[in-house]
Design a protein around this motif. Structure first.
Motif, PDB file in Angstrom:
ATOM      1  N   PRO A 226       0.828  -1.206   0.000  1.00 31.03           N
ATOM      2  CA  PRO A 226       0.000   0.000   0.000  1.00 31.03           C
ATOM      3  C   PRO A 226       0.858   1.249   0.000  1.00 31.03           C
ATOM      4  CG  PRO A 226      -0.663  -1.521   1.752  1.00 31.03           C
ATOM      5  CD  PRO A 226       0.601  -2.041   1.153  1.00 31.03           C
ATOM      6  N   ALA A 227       0.283   2.337  -0.511  1.00 33.73           N
ATOM      7  CA  ALA A 227       1.041   3.587  -0.590  1.00 33.73           C
ATOM      8  C   ALA A 227       1.311   4.162   0.777  1.00 33.73           C
ATOM      9  CB  ALA A 227       0.273   4.604  -1.437  1.00 33.73           C
ATOM     10  N   GLU A 228       0.411   3.938   1.745  1.00 32.00           N
ATOM     11  CA  GLU A 228       0.565   4.488   3.083  1.00 32.00           C
ATOM     12  C   GLU A 228       0.779   3.345   4.074  1.00 32.00           C
ATOM     13  OE1 GLU A 228       0.559   8.389   2.203  1.00 32.00           O
ATOM     14  OE2 GLU A 228       0.694   7.546   4.192  1.00 32.00           O
ATOM     15  N   PRO A 229       2.013   2.909   4.316  1.00 32.83           N
ATOM     16  CA  PRO A 229       2.244   1.803   5.233  1.00 32.83           C
ATOM     17  C   PRO A 229       1.863   2.182   6.654  1.00 32.83           C
ATOM     18  CG  PRO A 229       4.310   2.867   4.662  1.00 32.83           C
ATOM     19  CD  PRO A 229       3.243   3.486   3.792  1.00 32.83           C
ATOM     20  N   SER A 230       1.362   1.230   7.397  1.00 37.17           N
ATOM     21  CA  SER A 230       0.968   1.482   8.785  1.00 37.17           C
ATOM     22  C   SER A 230       2.182   1.420   9.686  1.00 37.17           C
ATOM     23  CB  SER A 230      -0.064   0.439   9.230  1.00 37.17           C
ATOM     24  OG  SER A 230       0.493  -0.855   9.150  1.00 37.17           O
ATOM     25  N   VAL A 231       2.114   2.094  10.802  1.00 34.13           N
ATOM     26  CA  VAL A 231       3.207   2.094  11.767  1.00 34.13           C
ATOM     27  C   VAL A 231       3.204   0.779  12.518  1.00 34.13           C
ATOM     28  CG1 VAL A 231       4.150   3.230  13.789  1.00 34.13           C
ATOM     29  CG2 VAL A 231       3.098   4.578  11.976  1.00 34.13           C
ATOM     30  N   GLN A 232       4.359   0.141  12.632  1.00 34.63           N
ATOM     31  CA  GLN A 232       4.451  -1.140  13.310  1.00 34.63           C
ATOM     32  C   GLN A 232       4.170  -0.981  14.793  1.00 34.63           C
ATOM     33  OE1 GLN A 232       8.201  -2.986  12.851  1.00 34.63           O
ATOM     34  NE2 GLN A 232       7.692  -4.805  13.994  1.00 34.63           N
ATOM     35  N   GLU A 233       3.360  -1.895  15.336  1.00 31.92           N
ATOM     36  CA  GLU A 233       3.060  -1.851  16.763  1.00 31.92           C
ATOM     37  C   GLU A 233       4.302  -2.196  17.568  1.00 31.92           C
ATOM     38  OE1 GLU A 233       0.401  -1.103  18.625  1.00 31.92           O
ATOM     39  OE2 GLU A 233      -0.568  -0.345  16.834  1.00 31.92           O
ATOM     40  N   PRO A 234       4.557  -1.516  18.679  1.00 33.08           N
ATOM     41  CA  PRO A 234       5.692  -1.853  19.522  1.00 33.08           C
ATOM     42  C   PRO A 234       5.507  -3.227  20.142  1.00 33.08           C
ATOM     43  CG  PRO A 234       4.271  -0.287  20.615  1.00 33.08           C
ATOM     44  CD  PRO A 234       3.753  -0.426  19.204  1.00 33.08           C
ATOM     45  N   SER A 235       6.623  -3.894  20.412  1.00 28.52           N
ATOM     46  CA  SER A 235       6.549  -5.251  20.934  1.00 28.52           C
ATOM     47  C   SER A 235       6.640  -5.301  22.439  1.00 28.52           C
ATOM     48  CB  SER A 235       7.696  -6.080  20.332  1.00 28.52           C
ATOM     49  OG  SER A 235       8.935  -5.552  20.725  1.00 28.52           O
ATOM     50  N   ALA A 236       7.001  -4.203  23.072  1.00 29.93           N
ATOM     51  CA  ALA A 236       7.082  -4.214  24.530  1.00 29.93           C
ATOM     52  C   ALA A 236       7.010  -2.804  25.051  1.00 29.93           C
ATOM     53  CB  ALA A 236       8.379  -4.870  24.999  1.00 29.93           C
ATOM     54  N   ALA A 237       6.481  -2.660  26.244  1.00 27.95           N
ATOM     55  CA  ALA A 237       6.381  -1.342  26.855  1.00 27.95           C
ATOM     56  C   ALA A 237       7.758  -0.843  27.231  1.00 27.95           C
ATOM     57  CB  ALA A 237       5.501  -1.417  28.106  1.00 27.95           C
ATOM     58  N   ALA A 238       7.967   0.457  27.063  1.00 29.69           N
ATOM     59  CA  ALA A 238       9.244   1.043  27.435  1.00 29.69           C
ATOM     60  C   ALA A 238       9.446   0.947  28.927  1.00 29.69           C
ATOM     61  CB  ALA A 238       9.293   2.514  26.997  1.00 29.69           C
ATOM     62  N   GLY A 390       7.188   6.210  22.484  1.00 26.24           N
ATOM     63  CA  GLY A 390       8.634   6.051  22.565  1.00 26.24           C
ATOM     64  C   GLY A 390       9.193   5.147  21.501  1.00 26.24           C
ATOM     65  N   ARG A 391       8.498   5.012  20.357  1.00 28.74           N
ATOM     66  CA  ARG A 391       8.928   4.097  19.312  1.00 28.74           C
ATOM     67  C   ARG A 391       9.319   4.809  18.032  1.00 28.74           C
ATOM     68  NH1 ARG A 391      10.118  -0.484  21.981  1.00 28.74           N
ATOM     69  NH2 ARG A 391       8.594  -0.724  23.653  1.00 28.74           N
ATOM     70  N   THR A 392       9.603   6.092  18.113  1.00 20.13           N
ATOM     71  CA  THR A 392      10.039   6.821  16.923  1.00 20.13           C
ATOM     72  C   THR A 392      11.404   6.319  16.482  1.00 20.13           C
ATOM     73  OG1 THR A 392       8.829   8.783  17.637  1.00 20.13           O
ATOM     74  CG2 THR A 392      10.536   9.096  15.974  1.00 20.13           C
ATOM     75  N   THR A 393      11.551   6.011  15.202  1.00 22.69           N
ATOM     76  CA  THR A 393      12.810   5.508  14.674  1.00 22.69           C
ATOM     77  C   THR A 393      13.757   6.664  14.353  1.00 22.69           C
ATOM     78  OG1 THR A 393      12.041   5.541  12.382  1.00 22.69           O
ATOM     79  CG2 THR A 393      11.602   3.536  13.677  1.00 22.69           C
ATOM     80  N   PRO A 394      15.067   6.418  14.324  1.00 21.83           N
ATOM     81  CA  PRO A 394      16.000   7.487  13.925  1.00 21.83           C
ATOM     82  C   PRO A 394      15.684   8.053  12.552  1.00 21.83           C
ATOM     83  CG  PRO A 394      17.195   5.667  14.946  1.00 21.83           C
ATOM     84  CD  PRO A 394      15.768   5.207  14.784  1.00 21.83           C
ATOM     85  N   ALA A 395      15.251   7.193  11.616  1.00 23.40           N
ATOM     86  CA  ALA A 395      14.964   7.671  10.262  1.00 23.40           C
ATOM     87  C   ALA A 395      13.832   8.682  10.259  1.00 23.40           C
ATOM     88  CB  ALA A 395      14.622   6.489   9.359  1.00 23.40           C
ATOM     89  N   ALA A 396      12.871   8.527  11.188  1.00 26.68           N
ATOM     90  CA  ALA A 396      11.725   9.438  11.229  1.00 26.68           C
ATOM     91  C   ALA A 396      12.120  10.833  11.684  1.00 26.68           C
ATOM     92  CB  ALA A 396      10.646   8.880  12.149  1.00 26.68           C
TER      93      ALA A 396
END
Length: 486
Positions: A226-238, A390-396
Motif C-alpha cells: 500500500p502507498a501508506e504503510p501502517s506504523v508497526q506496533e511496539p513489541s514491549a512497553a518502554a 517512545g517508538r520513533t525511529t532514527p529515520a523518522a
C-alpha cells in the motif's frame, strides 16, 4: 569430534543503529543466560541519542552470557551478548574480544568493527563516568523543541519472548558461507516478510542490504505494498525512564536531586546550543482571528472523508504552512556552510514537535507537500502516537525541512522557537482562546491566536519571512484560501 570454539560462540556486537551514533544505553534485556534464541528474535531494547530501538539477534543458539547490565551505556562495536551456536559441547567460552566465529580476519587500521562493516573510529565514544573508558566527542542528533501535540495516545502491548525448542547438539557446526551483510533490524524485517537475504541485491555501501532492498525484493515476489504503510506496533512497553515525581522527591527530604543527562535530553541540548550559536535567528509575530478555522475543524469532524482520523486545529495549521511554503519556496532551504551554498529543497519533510517518555522529539512527515488533507491527518496521528509510545525511529527524525511546535497546549500565547539544525524556519503556535476583536466594524469575541516564525537570517530575509507568516495568517483567517491558493 568436538566443535571449534572459534565457530561455536558468537559475539553479538552493539550495532550502529542510527547513522554514526557512537553509543547506546541498554534499557531492557528480553533474554537471560540459558535461553534459546533464534535468528531475528529481539533480545534487548537500547536507547540512542535519537530513539529507542529493539535489537534482534542474527544467530540460532543458546544465550551463554549477557556482557552488560540494564542501564549501562555501551560503545558501538562492543560485544553485548554471547550466543552458543553449538550447545552441548565442552569447550570453554571465549572472553569478550577473544577470537570467535564473528571476528573478521583483519580490521582496517584505526577503525573499530561494528556489526556490519567498519564505521566507528577509535576513541570516538564516550561512556559514563563510572565506566573505565575515557571521554570522547558527543554526537549531535535531531533537535527537540519544547512543545506537546494535542492528545494522541495509544496503549503499548507487551509481547513475551517466544519459547523455542533447544537445537540438538552439534559436533562441528559449519558457518554459512558468504553471509549477506545486513544490520539486525534489516534481518528482522526480512524474516517478518519472509524474504531470503541471499536473494536480495544490496545497494548499500560495501554491499550492505538496506531496508529498501528488502522491501523491493518483497514487492517483486508479492503484490505491491500500500502507498501508506501502517506504523508497526511496539513489541514491549518502554521501561521506566521518567524522573521521580516532584511530590515523591519532596517527601523524601532530599534538598536536591541530580538527573543524568543522556539519550534524547543530551542530544537535544547539544543540538539546540549548536543551532542557537550557528544560525542567526530572527523571529516575527502575528496575531490572527482563527474563528473560521475553528468552525471548519468542527465541520471536518463530521465529514465522511475524514472518518477515522483525528481532526484538530493543528491539522489545518500544518496545511496552511505547506501552502505558504508552496507560494514561497525559498523558505524551504538549508545553509551549507562547508560549500557556502544555499540548498533549496523541492520537498517538505514537515517536523512536528512531540513530547515523549524520553524527552521532546521532532519526527517529520516525509513529502508532506504531496498529501491530501485526509492523508496528512493520518500521517500526523501516526507520527505523534508513535512518538508518545517512545517508538520513533532514527529515520523518522532525519531530513526535516520545516517544523511546527505547539506551545498553545500549555496555555502559552507564543514563544521564540529555536531552529532545528539544518532547517531554515520553525513555526510556533500559541493558545487559541476568545478575545475581543474588531469584526465587521464591531468589537466581538473571536477565537484568536498568536503565531511566531523563527528563521535563519543568513538565507531568509525579513521580506520572505514576513510573506510566509502573512500567508499562514491569511489562510487561518479565511481557510477557503486552502482551496484557491493550493
Amino acid at each position: 569430534m568436538t566443535a571449534d570454539t572459534s565457530t561455536r560462540y558468537r559475539e553479538f556486537k552493539m550495532p550502529d543503529v542510527g547513522e554514526g551514533l557512537t553509543e547506546a544505553e541498554i534499557l531492557k534485556w528480553y533474554v537471560a543466560p540459558g535461553d534459546t534464541v533464534t535468528d531475528g528474535q529481539v533480545v534487548c531494547e537500547v536507547e540512542t541519542a535519537k530513539a529507542a530501538v529493539e535489537l534482534p539477534i542474527p544467530y540460532d543458539g543458546v544465550v551463554h552470557a549477557l556482557r552488560f547490565e540494564e542501564g549501562t551505556t555501551v560503545d558501538v562495536g562492543a560485544s553485548i551478548i554471547t550466543v552458543d551456536v553449538a550447545p552441548g559441547t565442552a569447550e570453554p567460552a571465549p572472553e569478550p574480544g577473544a577470537a570467535g566465529g564473528d571476528e573478521p580476519a583483519s580490521e582496517p587500521k584505526g577503525r573499530t568493527p561494528v556489526l556490519v562493516g567498519y564505521g566507528v573510529a577509535e576513541a570516538s565514544t564516550k561512556r559514563r563516568a563510572r565506566r573505565s573508558a575515557g571521554p570522547g566527542p558527543e554526537e549531535p542528533a535531531a533537535a527537540a523543541i519544547q512543545a506537546e501535540m494535542n492528545g494522541y495516545s495509544a496503549p503499548v502491548a507487551a509481547v513475551p519472548v517466544a519459547e523455542v525448542p533447544a537445537p540438538a547438539p552439534a559436533s562441528a557446526p559449519t558457518p554459512a558461507p558468504d553471509r549477506p551483510l545486513a544490520k539486525p533490524p534489516v534481518r528482522k524485517l526480512a524474516k517478518d516478510l519472509g524474504v531470503d537475504l541471499t536473494t536480495v541485491t544490496p545497494t548499500g555501501p560495501d554491499g550492505i542490504i538496506t531496508r529498501e532492498d528488502v522491501h523491493a525484493a518483497n514487492a517483486a515476489a508479492t503484490a505491491p505494498a500500500p502507498a501508506e504503510p501502517s506504523v508497526q506496533e511496539p513489541s514491549a512497553a518502554a521501561p521506566g525512564t521518567a524522573a521521580p515525581a516532584p511530590e515523591a522527591l519532596a517527601a523524601s527530604g532530599a534538598r536536591e536531586t541530580r538527573i543524568a543527562v543522556k539519550g534524547v535530553r543530551k542530544a537535544t541540548a547539544a543540538a539546540m546550543v549548536g543551532s542557537a550559536f550557528t544560525a542567526p535567528h530572527v523571529t516575527e509575530f502575528v496575531t490572527v482571528d482563527v474563528t473560521r478555522t475553528m468552525k471548519l475543524v468542527e465541520e471536518l469532524k463530521s465529514d465522511k472523508d475524514m472518518a477515522g482520523v483525528r481532526v484538530n486545529p493543528l491539522l489545518l495549521i500544518a496545511k496552511a504552512l505547506l501552502v505558504a511554503v508552496k507560494r514561497n519556496p525559498e523558505i524551504n532551504a538549508a545553509w551549507d556552510e562547508a560549500n557556502q551554498e544555499i540548498v533549496l529543497k523541492h520537498y517538505v519533510n514537515l517536523g512536528i514537535a512531540a513530547a515523549t517518555p524520553r524527552g521532546l522529539l521532532v519526527p517529520n512527515i516525509k513529502d508532506a507537500q504531496d498529501k491530501t488533507l485526509p492523508h496528512l491527518a493520518t500521517a500526523l496521528g501516526e507520527l505523534v502516537s508513535t512518538a508518545r509510545e517512545g517508538r520513533t525511529t532514527p529515520a523518522a527524525m532525519q531530513g526535516g525541512t520545516v517544523t511546527i511546535t505547539n506551545v498553545g497546549v500549555f496555555g502559552i500565547d507564543t514563544g521564540t522557537p529555536i531552529l532545528n539544525p539544518g532547517e531554515s524556519a520553525i513555526l510556533a503556535v500559541g493558545a487559541i482562546k476568545p478575545q475581543p476583536w474588531v469584526h465587521k466594524g464591531k468589537v466581538k469575541p473571536r477565537q484568536v491566536t498568536t503565531l511566531a516564525l523563527s528563521f535563519d537570517h543568513r538565507l531568509v530575509d525579513g521580506e520572505l519571512g514576513s510573506k510566509v507568516l502573512g500567508d499562514i495568517a491569511a489562510i487561518l483567517e479565511q481557510p477557503k484560501r486552502l482551496i484557491t491558493w493550493a
